[in-house]
Design a protein around this motif. Structure first.
Motif, mmCIF file in Angstrom:
data_model
loop_
_atom_site.group_PDB
_atom_site.id
_atom_site.type_symbol
_atom_site.label_atom_id
_atom_site.label_comp_id
_atom_site.label_asym_id
_atom_site.label_seq_id
_atom_site.Cartn_x
_atom_site.Cartn_y
_atom_site.Cartn_z
ATOM 1 N N SER A 15 -2.845 -9.209 23.405
ATOM 2 C CA SER A 15 -3.504 -10.174 22.524
ATOM 3 C C SER A 15 -2.904 -11.563 22.616
ATOM 4 O O SER A 15 -3.582 -12.554 22.305
ATOM 5 C CB SER A 15 -3.418 -9.688 21.069
ATOM 6 O OG SER A 15 -3.978 -8.413 20.912
ATOM 7 N N ALA A 232 -14.241 -16.342 15.128
ATOM 8 C CA ALA A 232 -13.415 -16.745 13.990
ATOM 9 C C ALA A 232 -14.069 -17.822 13.125
ATOM 10 O O ALA A 232 -13.474 -18.249 12.137
ATOM 11 C CB ALA A 232 -12.071 -17.250 14.495
ATOM 12 N N ARG A 238 -8.966 -16.218 10.810
ATOM 13 C CA ARG A 238 -9.844 -15.233 11.437
ATOM 14 C C ARG A 238 -9.560 -15.106 12.923
ATOM 15 O O ARG A 238 -9.803 -14.054 13.519
ATOM 16 C CB ARG A 238 -11.308 -15.625 11.218
ATOM 17 C CG ARG A 238 -11.747 -15.595 9.759
ATOM 18 C CD ARG A 238 -13.229 -15.905 9.641
ATOM 19 N NE ARG A 238 -13.664 -15.933 8.256
ATOM 20 C CZ ARG A 238 -14.916 -16.169 7.871
ATOM 21 N NH1 ARG A 238 -15.855 -16.396 8.798
ATOM 22 N NH2 ARG A 238 -15.241 -16.178 6.589
ATOM 23 N N VAL A 240 -6.677 -14.980 14.351
ATOM 24 C CA VAL A 240 -5.613 -13.987 14.541
ATOM 25 C C VAL A 240 -6.204 -12.588 14.532
ATOM 26 O O VAL A 240 -5.896 -11.756 15.410
ATOM 27 C CB VAL A 240 -4.541 -14.128 13.434
ATOM 28 C CG1 VAL A 240 -3.478 -13.056 13.597
ATOM 29 C CG2 VAL A 240 -3.910 -15.508 13.478
ATOM 30 N N VAL A 241 -7.067 -12.317 13.554
ATOM 31 C CA VAL A 241 -7.698 -10.998 13.459
ATOM 32 C C VAL A 241 -8.510 -10.702 14.705
ATOM 33 O O VAL A 241 -8.432 -9.617 15.292
ATOM 34 C CB VAL A 241 -8.593 -10.923 12.206
ATOM 35 C CG1 VAL A 241 -9.312 -9.575 12.138
ATOM 36 C CG2 VAL A 241 -7.774 -11.145 10.945
ATOM 37 N N GLY A 242 -9.292 -11.689 15.147
ATOM 38 C CA GLY A 242 -10.121 -11.488 16.330
ATOM 39 C C GLY A 242 -9.309 -11.255 17.589
ATOM 40 O O GLY A 242 -9.644 -10.388 18.404
ATOM 41 N N TYR A 244 -6.252 -9.985 17.938
ATOM 42 C CA TYR A 244 -5.640 -8.654 17.960
ATOM 43 C C TYR A 244 -6.693 -7.553 18.037
ATOM 44 O O TYR A 244 -6.438 -6.485 18.601
ATOM 45 C CB TYR A 244 -4.742 -8.477 16.739
ATOM 46 C CG TYR A 244 -3.460 -9.271 16.851
ATOM 47 C CD1 TYR A 244 -2.563 -9.037 17.885
ATOM 48 C CD2 TYR A 244 -3.162 -10.285 15.947
ATOM 49 C CE1 TYR A 244 -1.405 -9.773 18.015
ATOM 50 C CE2 TYR A 244 -2.004 -11.031 16.074
ATOM 51 C CZ TYR A 244 -1.130 -10.775 17.101
ATOM 52 O OH TYR A 244 0.022 -11.513 17.233
ATOM 53 N N LEU A 245 -7.881 -7.819 17.509
ATOM 54 C CA LEU A 245 -8.961 -6.847 17.623
ATOM 55 C C LEU A 245 -9.388 -6.675 19.075
ATOM 56 O O LEU A 245 -9.501 -5.551 19.580
ATOM 57 C CB LEU A 245 -10.150 -7.286 16.763
ATOM 58 C CG LEU A 245 -11.420 -6.426 16.852
ATOM 59 C CD1 LEU A 245 -11.136 -5.008 16.372
ATOM 60 C CD2 LEU A 245 -12.553 -7.046 16.045
#
Length: 305
Positions: A15, A232, A238, A240-242, A244-245
């Motif tokens: 990531s 994001a 958002r 960061v979430v995307g 790592y997803l």
């Protein structure tokens, strides 16, 4: 427990280049500039970063080489798209094509060579904690820097006057110019920051992820980084979430192939890119209150002479 820890560590590593490159592109697009040349800047950063580390024996110097390479590539984009008002989409695509060819030329002499990858943090007593020790206290400097970078960008955009001005240039460059702000200068700096991040993200691949260089080793990560910015909604949290997803999807498809899941390997390899397309389609259909993109994104600005 060890398998879970190994998967988490792999997700973080996969990531990190996405997060660094997407963070730079987020700042660029927040200023109102759409640079599709992320993939080209990343692959040139990878070639120059590996070359710098191989020639000097220093990972830090290699990272600097990658940053400088990405910045120089972004200046080419700025000259064409901002200085000469050439179409930003066409310029970004041309930059990617140029980057792919240039990286092959630069890295031709380094194919087959290996370097010692970036060292990992090791704090006695903390790194050895089961499950969380290596995740929190045993990573390389690139991963910690990527987290600090996104926090710094969030603070800059939403807690500083300079960040407010940059967002104003992206939302309404005409009004920003009328207030006396140098729109082209601000956008050029944003493009350079995006290029530096893309170059560093590319350099991370041969310096820490895999300790060697091969042509095309970015493997479309630049395009995923572009999609992440849209995913994001141009918001750092958002992002960061995307990142790592999508990193998790990349790693899980590799583990699924290792577990012998009865799905063709070609489909599993394409899964991260398929997920990117699906997410973008779903986001497009889900937006009912209008786009959250900067209003002036991709527009040409020519100040009065």
């Amino acid at each position: 427990m060890e398998l879970v820890e190994a998967i988490i560590l792999s997700v973080l590593a996969a990531s990190t280049p996405l997060l660094i490159a997407a963070t730079g592109e987020l700042v660029t697009e927040r200023s109102g500039v759409l640079n599709l040349g992320v993939e080209g800047m990343m692959i040139v950063g990878a070639a120059c970063g590996f070359g710098g580390a191989w020639l000097t024996g220093s990972i830090f110097v290699g990272a600097l080489f990658g940053i400088v390479a990405g910045t120089l590539m972004s200046l080419m984009f700025a000259l064409m798209a901002l200085g000469l008002a050439v179409n930003q989409v066409a310029t970004g695509l041309a930059l990617t094509i140029l980057g792919v060819g240039l990286s092959g030329l630069i890295g031709a002499g380094f194919v087959g060579e290996r370097i010692t990858p970036a060292a990992h943090l090791n704090i006695p007593g903390l790194t050895d904690i089961p499950l969380v020790g290596r995740v929190l206290f045993g990573e390389d400097a690139f991963i910690y820097f990527s987290i600090a970078l996104i926090i710094g960008v969030w603070w800059f955009l939403y807690r500083t006057r300079a960040g407010l001005i940059l967002r104003a240039c992206g939302d309404n460059h005409i009004s920003a110019h009328a207030l006396g702000y140098p729109v082209l200068h601000i956008r050029t700096l944003a493009v350079m920051f995006g290029g530096a991040c893309a170059g560093l993200a590319g350099a991370y691949l041969p310096l820490a992820y895999t300790p060697f260089f091969i042509p095309g080793m970015t493997a479309g990560r630049g395009w995923i980084a572009l999609a992440l910015v849209v995913f994001a909604s141009w918001r750092p949290g958002r992002l960061v979430v995307g990142a790592y997803l999508f990193g998790a999807v990349t790693i899980l498809q590799l583990h699924a192939q290792g577990w012998g899941v009865g799905i063709p390997s070609q489909f599993m390899s394409a899964l991260p890119y398929l997920a990117t397309v699906i997410v973008l389609v779903l986001l497009s259909r889900a937006r009912t209150g209008g786009s959250t993109a900067p209003a002036a994104l991709g527009t040409v600005f020519v100040p009065d002479r």
